[in-house]
Motif scaffolding. Structure first.
Motif: not given
Length: 563
Positions: A3-17, A285-299
Motif C-alpha cells: 500500500f504506497p502512500d497516496s497522500s500528495p507530497r507537500a511543496s511550496l511550488y509543485y502540485d503533486y499528482q 553572501i549578503g542576502v537579507d531576505a525571508p525564506w521558507e524550506m521546501d524540501w531537504c535530504s542527506v546524501y
C-alpha cells in the motif's frame, strides 16, 4: 499487500499528482509473456521505455510509488542529455521552464578564485547546462509515457521476488490488490541507487564510498544572483567544508552543504540545525531576505560501478548500475547515456535485426564510461570532500595559494559531466579513415549537432535508425549505395541515407540537407564523397574521406552482425 502512500507530497511550488493503481490482467488470471519489463519509473526508466517505443518495442514499466519523486534531486541537465531527451519528445516542454547557464564560480574567503565557462557556439541548440527540478521532468516524461500505447505504466507495484533464467525473467509483484506473476523476455533494472533488483540478484559494485555527507535543501527565496553554479570553500560558518548553490525555477534555490564528520542525518535535518546553517550561508553572501524550506535530504558521495551491466536477461542501467558523486552533475546525465546506448541494441536484438550478443557491447561501452567518469569524479570529490588528512592538507594549500597564485586556480575545475566517446568500442569499424580527418566527430563520439537554419538542426532530422551521412553534390546516389540501402531496408533494419549537398537537390528516396555555404562540410571536414556511418544513439561507427561500398558493408556487419 503493498500500500504506497497516496497522500500528495507537500511543496511550496509543485502540485503533486497521485497516479492510481490499475488492476493488471495478470490479477484476473491471464498469463502473458512480455517483451521488456522495466523496474523503476524515475527519469532513467521512463526514458528507457520511451526510447524502446521509438523502435516499436512494447514494455511494462513498474513503479512502487504512485507519484513522482520528492524534491529537486537531479536539477542540472547537460546539452547531451537535452539531445537525448529531444529524441523522446520532452525538450519543448522543458525549454519553457528550464534556467540555462554556462558558468561556474568558486569562492574562498570572500573572493572568487576560479570561474569556469562551458563551451558554447552558434551550432548548439541547447545551452551547456539547464536547471530544472526532477519532479517537473518526471511529470513531462510520465505524460509522454501515458500518451504512448506501447508502454504499460503500472503504479503502486512492488517487486518482491525475481527468477532470472537464460531465456527470460519471472517476477513476483505485490500490489494493493494482491500478488501476481509477471513474465518477460528481458528485464531492465532502472530502480536507482538502492536497486531492489541488484539486491535480489547479488552483483556487487566496485569503487569507493566517501565519508563526507551533504545536506540538500530547497528553499523559496528571492536572491538577485545569476543562474550560475556557486561553490564556497571553507566558509567561517562551516570550516573546512564546502557549500554549493543553484538557482531553480519557481523562485527556488538549492543549497548543498557538507556536514562535520560524525554528525548524523537526524541531527543535520533537525529544524534548528537547518535554519541556523542556511541563514549563516545567506548572511555570508549578503542576502537579507525571508525564506521558507521546501524540501531537504542527506546524501553521501559514492563512486562505484557494477563490473558488468548484463546478467542473463537482466540489464542494469542508471544508478542501479553505478553510483556517482553529484559533483559535476553526473547522475541522471550518465543514466540517460546508458539507456540511450542500451535501447537500440535491445530493440535490434528483440526484432531479430542483430544477434543478442550485441547487448554485450552495451555493458562494455558503459562500464568503460562509468570507470572513466569515476576517475574524473573522484578527483572532484577528493577536492570537495578530502577523504583523509593528506588530501585535506593539499586542498587547504590550494585554497590558500589561490588567493595570490593564478596557476593553482584550475584545480578548482569541477570536471562536469560530458558525452562519452566510445573510442575502443567493439562496434567501431577497423577499416576507415578516422585518422585522416582534421575536424568532425571522431569514431566512437556522438555527432556534432549542426544548425541548418533558423530553427532547424541536424538532430531534428535523425530518428530511430542507423544513418549514413553522405556528403555529395551529385543528383544521384552511387548505384552501389542505393542497392545496399534497399537490401538493408528489405531486411527490416532501419537504415537511412542523409545526403548533405551544397546544391539544392530533391530526392524521393532519401533525405537531403542543403548546405549552401558549406558550413556542415567544414565542421565535418568533408569533401565530395565523405561519409559518416552513425549508430541509432548518434555515435559515429566509422568515417571515410571517400565512400566505398565494400568498407560500408564491412562496417555495417561489424555494427549489427558481429559475426
Amino acid at each position: 499487500m503493498h500500500f504506497p502512500d497516496s497522500s500528495p507530497r507537500a511543496s511550496l511550488y509543485y502540485d503533486y499528482q497521485i497516479y492510481p493503481f490499475r488492476r493488471p490482467p495478470e490479477l484476473n488470471g491471464d498469463t502473458l509473456q512480455h517483451k521488456v519489463v522495466i523496474i523503476g519509473a524515475g527519469p532513467v526508466g521512463l526514458v528507457t521505455a520511451l526510447d524502446l517505443a521509438r523502435y516499436g518495442i512494447p514494455s511494462v514499466l513498474i513503479e512502487a510509488d504512485v507519484q513522482v519523486s520528492q524534491g529537486s534531486r537531479a536539477i542540472v541537465f547537460t546539452r547531451r542529455s537535452m539531445e537525448i531527451l529531444q529524441q523522446v519528445g520532452v525538450t519543448d516542454r522543458m525549454l519553457e521552464k528550464v534556467l540555462p547557464w554556462r558558468c561556474g564560480n568558486s569562492f574562498y574567503r570572500g573572493e572568487r578564485v576560479f570561474r569556469m565557462e562551458a563551451p558554447y557556439d552558434e551550432d548548439d541548440r541547447f545551452q551547456p547546462m539547464n536547471n530544472l527540478q526532477q519532479q517537473y521532468l518526471e511529470e513531462y516524461l510520465v505524460d509522454q509515457v501515458l500518451a504512448e500505447p506501447l508502454i504499460d505504466l503500472r503504479w503502486g507495484t512492488k517487486v518482491i521476488a525475481i527468477d532470472n533464467q537464460p531465456d527470460g525473467v519471472q517476477l513476483t509483484l505485490d500490489t494493493p490488490e494482491g500478488e501476481y506473476q509477471l513474465h518477460s523476455d528481458w528485464l531492465v533494472a532502472a530502480d536507482g541507487a538502492k536497486s531492489t533488483i541488484r539486491g535480489m540478484l547479488g552483483p556487487r559494485m566496485e569503487g569507493d564510498s566517501y565519508t563526507g555527507n551533504f545536506v540538500i535543501a530547497d528553499i523559496k527565496i528571492n536572491i538577485d544572483l545569476p543562474t550560475e553554479r556557486l561553490a564556497y570553500f571553507d566558509p567561517e560558518w562551516n570550516p573546512g567544508n564546502t557549500i554549493l548553490m543553484h538557482r531553480e525555477p519557481e523562485g527556488i534555490w538549492r543549497l548543498d552543504y557538507q556536514l562535520p564528520e560524525g554528525e548524523t542525518a537526524e541531527e543535520a535535518l533537525a529544524p534548528e540545525s537547518l535554519n541556523k546553517r542556511i541563514q549563516a550561508q545567506l548572511d555570508m553572501i549578503g542576502v537579507d531576505a525571508p525564506w521558507e524550506m521546501d524540501w531537504c535530504s542527506v546524501y553521501s558521495a559514492r563512486a562505484m560501478t557494477l563490473p558488468d551491466y548484463l546478467h542473463d536477461r537482466v540489464l542494469f542501467t542508471g544508478d542501479a548500475a553505478h553510483m556517482l558523486p553529484i559533483f559535476g552533475v553526473r547522475g541522471a546525465n550518465t543514466g540517460w547515456q546508458d539507456c540511450h546506448n542500451m535501447a537500440w541494441k535491445l530493440a535490434f536484438a528483440i526484432k531479430g535485426w542483430a544477434p543478442e550478443h550485441l547487448l554485450a557491447s552495451y555493458s562494455q561501452e558503459r562500464v568503460t564510461a562509468a570507470r572513466e567518469i569515476i576517475d574524473e569524479a573522484s578527483k572532484s570529490t577528493r577536492f570537495m570532500t578530502p577523504p583523509d588528512r593528506g588530501f585535506r592538507l593539499l586542498r587547504d594549500a590550494t585554497l590558500s595559494l589561490s588567493l595570490t597564485q593564478p596557476f593553482v586556480r584550475p584545480l578548482f575545475h569541477w570536471r562536469t559531466s560530458r558525452a562519452h566517446d566510445y573510442l575502443d568500442s567493439v562496434l567501431n569499424c577497423m577499416r576507415d579513415d578516422n585518422a585522416e580527418f582534421s575536424a568532425g566527430p571522431v569514431k566512437g563520439a556522438p555527432l556534432q549537432n549542426i544548425r541548418l537554419g533558423d530553427d532547424d538542426y541536424l538532430f531534428d532530422r535523425l530518428g530511430a535508425s542507423i544513418y549514413l551521412l553522405y556528403f555529395s553534390d551529385q543528383a544521384e546516389l552511387p548505384m552501389a549505395l542505393t542497392l545496399l540501402k534497399d537490401a538493408v531496408t528489405r531486411s527490416g533494419v532501419p537504415f537511412e541515407v542523409v545526403q548533405i549537398s551544397r546544391k539544392p537537390l530533391a530526392s524521393q528516396s532519401h533525405q537531403v540537407i542543403h548546405d549552401p555555404i558549406g558550413h556542415m562540410h567544414q565542421r565535418y571536414d568533408a569533401s565530395e564523397g565523405t561519409s559518416y556511418l552513425v549508430r541509432p544513439d548518434q555515435h559515429v561507427s566509422a568515417r571515410w574521406k571517400q565512400f566505398d561500398n565494400g568498407d560500408l558493408l564491412t562496417a555495417m556487419k561489424r555494427l549489427i552482425n558481429l559475426s
